[in-house]
Design a protein around this motif. Structure first.
Motif, PDB file in Angstrom:
ATOM      1  N   ASP A   1       0.835  -1.211   0.000  1.00 62.28           N
ATOM      2  CA  ASP A   1       0.000   0.000   0.000  1.00 62.28           C
ATOM      3  C   ASP A   1       0.863   1.252   0.000  1.00 62.28           C
ATOM      4  O   ASP A   1       0.558   2.242  -0.663  1.00 62.28           O
ATOM      5  CB  ASP A   1      -0.901   0.032   1.248  1.00 62.28           C
ATOM      6  CG  ASP A   1      -1.948  -1.062   1.194  1.00 62.28           C
ATOM      7  OD1 ASP A   1      -2.134  -1.625   0.106  1.00 62.28           O
ATOM      8  OD2 ASP A   1      -2.548  -1.340   2.244  1.00 62.28           O
TER       9      ASP A   1
ATOM     10  N   GLY B   1       0.789   3.713  -3.067  1.00 65.39           N
ATOM     11  CA  GLY B   1       0.220   5.035  -2.805  1.00 65.39           C
ATOM     12  C   GLY B   1       1.190   6.168  -3.081  1.00 65.39           C
ATOM     13  O   GLY B   1       0.809   7.232  -3.555  1.00 65.39           O
TER      14      GLY B   1
ATOM     15  N   ARG C   1       0.639   9.734  -9.088  1.00 61.94           N
ATOM     16  CA  ARG C   1       0.943   9.572  -7.657  1.00 61.94           C
ATOM     17  C   ARG C   1       2.321  10.150  -7.345  1.00 61.94           C
ATOM     18  O   ARG C   1       2.516  10.794  -6.313  1.00 61.94           O
ATOM     19  CB  ARG C   1       0.926   8.080  -7.284  1.00 61.94           C
ATOM     20  CG  ARG C   1      -0.440   7.437  -7.427  1.00 61.94           C
ATOM     21  CD  ARG C   1      -0.991   6.993  -6.089  1.00 61.94           C
ATOM     22  NE  ARG C   1      -2.397   6.655  -6.215  1.00 61.94           N
ATOM     23  CZ  ARG C   1      -2.856   5.438  -6.508  1.00 61.94           C
ATOM     24  NH1 ARG C   1      -1.993   4.442  -6.675  1.00 61.94           N
ATOM     25  NH2 ARG C   1      -4.129   5.223  -6.604  1.00 61.94           N
TER      26      ARG C   1
ATOM     27  N   SER D   1       3.405  10.595   1.917  1.00 59.65           N
ATOM     28  CA  SER D   1       2.448  10.153   0.920  1.00 59.65           C
ATOM     29  C   SER D   1       2.079   8.686   1.141  1.00 59.65           C
ATOM     30  O   SER D   1       0.908   8.307   1.160  1.00 59.65           O
ATOM     31  CB  SER D   1       3.121  10.318  -0.434  1.00 59.65           C
ATOM     32  OG  SER D   1       2.281  10.723  -1.373  1.00 59.65           O
TER      33      SER D   1
ATOM     34  N   ALA E   1      -1.420   6.916   2.359  1.00 57.70           N
ATOM     35  CA  ALA E   1      -2.051   5.853   1.568  1.00 57.70           C
ATOM     36  C   ALA E   1      -2.387   4.656   2.448  1.00 57.70           C
ATOM     37  O   ALA E   1      -3.471   4.088   2.356  1.00 57.70           O
ATOM     38  CB  ALA E   1      -1.132   5.442   0.425  1.00 57.70           C
TER      39      ALA E   1
ATOM     40  N   LYS F   1      -6.184   3.184   3.200  1.00 56.18           N
ATOM     41  CA  LYS F   1      -6.563   1.790   2.958  1.00 56.18           C
ATOM     42  C   LYS F   1      -6.949   1.103   4.259  1.00 56.18           C
ATOM     43  O   LYS F   1      -7.432  -0.028   4.243  1.00 56.18           O
ATOM     44  CB  LYS F   1      -5.387   1.048   2.325  1.00 56.18           C
ATOM     45  CG  LYS F   1      -5.125   1.484   0.897  1.00 56.18           C
ATOM     46  CD  LYS F   1      -5.257   0.316  -0.042  1.00 56.18           C
ATOM     47  CE  LYS F   1      -5.085   0.793  -1.462  1.00 56.18           C
ATOM     48  NZ  LYS F   1      -4.747  -0.304  -2.353  1.00 56.18           N
TER      49      LYS F   1
END
Lengths: 364, 354
Positions: free
Chosen positions: A45, A49, A56, A312, A316, A320
């Protein structure tokens, strides 16, 4: 001005931050595992992400500018021997000032106030507002001796509540929508800079310019040199005729100003109106960026990129639902602790080298 | 001389309260009593943390990680209380143990490795915010039943035989028997019928003041903070005294965090909201003495309790602006009084044994 460094010294200086980050990431993974979460999924993830596709990556890089500015807010004060923990509050003040300019200046009907001019005014307003917030702590320090760590932390809370008030239901800049928020900005930085469809804006260039300014100011200009002398030894500076107090005030103004610019770059790039709690911890991230970069302009630039990825990816993971994005704070703290503690190892290395040399000379 | 001044202030405060209790109008009395009760409630965690921090400061270590230690103590008291079926006493021990671990890490970094106290202190706060918020999101869904500590009246009522004499059971709960005294009874009941920890806390703080200024151990702590080198020559182990002081400040900041959680009966992310820093300000404002720190905490607590007072009077002020008051008062106190105190000479200076 620099003394010659041996290869060993340089190696230690470069390796320290790399090892620190590596160890901190491993500690972070251990923490995730201890909390009963799947490390593989979390890492997946994280990278998906932060760096999953060009957009992204662009979004991640858009965080470099605010991180660079808050790092400078810490670093400039630090060079002058002050500890500025107030970048968070300065971020708010800068963001509020710039946001208000972006909302209300275009409607004033003054000829010549177009998009670019408004942006320039917003940047200036943000710098001054942040600088003013830093200056308060500086003034309390030089005039009353109040510990700037505590005052800047207190000012962070005051700034957060001030922002909440200004855009809250009873505040002067509430938009009447039923949610605590300001009106939308009429002007902002154009998104999709370098990467189409991402949040990246020209702010990243401003961040780069700020690092160049930092380098020139501290290493090529008299005023910056004075400031560094104050930071290294304020008594010596006083004897040399350097005005310690005015240097401290200027340092806090500049530091606060850059903290303000962090707010400007985040707000006018990634957001469309002033919201409560719009900072998401940038002020504290900057401390880690500055310390990992060892207050060196190039080092801070690189560590801003690294922390942008961390931030970042952390967000993410949070979105999630794998793990709280706050895990990034823990990793940041590990990085700071390891970097600061490594000074001890460096000192020990130097000490032992000196002892070895002394013994060698004796033996001759 | 100093103690006399404290005594005089104490006597004046008590007399003023008695006079108000006897002669002031009922409305005013109720408002004032609830203001004092709120002030004590808010000041307690600040004062406990500050009393611990006094020891750290006096030994030459500025513990700017207090906020983080308090936050850690708060989360683990919350988890501990839930683990032990709502028992606050065992819960708070868990909290204190957790903050002790953070203090141990802090102590190792700043005493043994001689790292920069300010930077390490700040990083402890970032670490604690990260850890507690991450752990909190994992355990959030646990069943949490938090009862908090019993009040003085509840506790007195349980004493066999004497319970009925000392307290009255009324429709609104157990009250102190004091409540029957005409005019002043309910006024005193509101002020004194507090969470039992307030009394334990005040006794602890007076005891710590005694330890710091009247015992051999206290003298060692203070000497190490003034002139560590001389202490070393005299055979005092500087590292041991500093470790002890830092760990003790960790224990008490953890206790303070636990008290905070048990008071509001819930945990939220960053629940301490700067209280650790306000406690450090209370140490300075209180001239580096436990009792002084208690007084300073009452001032800061009062600054927050003013919100309730303003609501009680019926004034309408935006809550966000009201929320700023404690932070602004802290800044003003720090700026206004700092020059008039003696900072321990070796404060923030690491000690290297040669």
């Amino acid at each position: 001005m620099k003394k010659k460094l041996s290869t060993g010294d340089v190696l230690i200086k470069v390796l320290t931050p790399i090892v620190a980050v590596g160890v901190a990431l491993i500690l972070g993974m251990i923490l995730i595992a201890l909390l009963g979460k799947d490390v593989g999924v979390a890492m997946g993830d994280f990278f998906e992400g932060a760096l999953g596709n060009p957009i992204r990556i662009g979004d991640t890089l858009s965080k470099v500018a605010p991180l660079t500015f808050t790092a400078l807010a810490f670093a400039i004060a630090s060079r002058c021997g002050l500890v500025n923990i107030g970048a968070e509050g300065q971020f708010y003040l800068g963001g509020i000032a710039a946001g208000l300019v972006a909302i209300y200046a275009p409607g004033l009907g003054i000829p010549g106030i177009g998009g670019a001019v408004v942006l320039l005014l917003a940047i200036i307003a943000g710098f001054i507002a942040g600088g003013f917030w830093g200056l308060i702590a500086g003034w309390l320090k030089v005039s009353f001796g109040a510990n700037e760590v505590i005052t800047t932390v207190m000012l962070n809370y005051v700034a957060t509540f001030l922002n909440k008030y200004l855009i809250g239901y009873n505040g002067p800049f509430y938009d009447g929508s039923g949610n605590p928020q300001s009106e939308a900005f009429k002007v902002s930085f154009e998104r999709g800079f370098l990467v189409d469809g991402s949040d990246m804006t020209i702010a990243i260039i401003l961040g780069l310019l700020a690092l160049v300014f930092y380098y020139i100011f501290f290493f090529k200009m008299k005023k910056g040199y004075e400031m560094r002398v104050v930071g290294l030894n304020s008594t010596a500076a006083e004897y040399a005729g350097i005005k310690v107090k005015s240097n401290a005030l200027l340092a806090m103004f500049l530091a606060g100003g850059f903290g303000g610019l962090a707010g400007v770059s985040e707000l006018l790039s990634a957001q469309s109106r002033i919201l409560p709690d719009f900072s998401s911890n940038y002020g504290f991230d900057g401390i880690a960026v500055a310390l990992l970069g060892q207050l060196n302009p190039l080092g801070m630039g690189l560590s801003a990129v690294l922390f942008a990825v961390l931030k970042s990816g952390g967000l993410a993971m949070g979105n999630k639902g794998t793990i709280s994005p706050y895990i990034v704070n823990a990793i940041q703290a590990f990085v700071i602790i390891l970097v600061v503690a490594s000074v001890f190892i460096q000192d020990e290395y130097t000490r032992r080298k000196l002892i070895r040399q002394a013994k060698a000379t004796k033996g001759e | 001389m100093k103690q006399k001044k404290g005594l005089i202030i104490g006597v004046i405060v008590v007399l003023a309260l008695l006079l108000i209790g006897l002669f002031a109008p009922e409305n005013f009395k109720n408002t004032l009593a609830s203001f004092i009760a709120q002030d004590l409630r808010i000041a307690l965690p600040l004062a406990i943390a500050a009393a611990g921090l006094v020891f750290g400061e006096r030994s030459g270590v500025l513990n700017l990680g207090a906020e983080g230690m308090m936050l850690t103590g708060a989360l683990f008291t919350w988890i501990g209380t839930a683990m032990f079926a709502g028992n606050p006493w065992l819960g708070i021990l868990v909290g204190m143990f957790s903050s002790l671990l953070i203090a141990l890490l802090f102590g190792f970094l700043v005493i043994t490795l001689r790292s920069n106290q300010t930077v390490i202190g700040v990083s402890m706060n970032i670490l604690a915010l990260g850890l507690t918020s991450t752990i909190y999101r994992v355990v959030q869904s646990m069943e949490m039943k938090i009862t908090g500590f019993p009040s003085l009246s509840d506790l007195l009522a349980k004493i066999p035989g004497l319970g009925d004499v000392l307290t009255n059971k009324t429709a609104i709960g157990t009250q102190l028997a004091l409540v029957d005294i005409p005019r002043i009874g309910s006024f005193l009941d509101t002020i004194f019928s507090q969470n039992i920890m307030i009394y334990i806390g005040i006794i602890l703080i007076i005891f710590l003041n005694f330890v710091l200024f009247k015992t051999d151990l206290g003298l060692k702590v203070r000497a190490v903070g003034e002139y560590p080198k001389a202490c070393d020559t005299m055979g005092i182990n500087v590292y041991k005294i500093r470790y002890g002081s830092v760990l003790f400040s960790g224990l008490l900041t953890g206790l303070a965090g636990g008290l905070l959680v048990l008071d509001i009966k819930t945990f939220v992310e960053n629940v301490t909201a700067g209280k650790g820093f306000i406690a450090i300000a209370a140490v300075i404002f209180g001239k580096y003495t436990p009792i002084g720190a208690l007084g300073a905490s009452l001032v800061f607590g009062g600054a927050q309790a003013v919100q309730y007072l303003i609501q009680a009077i019926g004034l309408k002020a935006p809550s966000d602006l009201m929320n700023m008051i404690p932070y602004i008062v802290t800044i003003v106190a720090l700026a206004g009084f700092i020059g008039k105190t003696h900072v321990p000479a070796a404060s923030t200076k690491p000690y290297t044994k040669e």
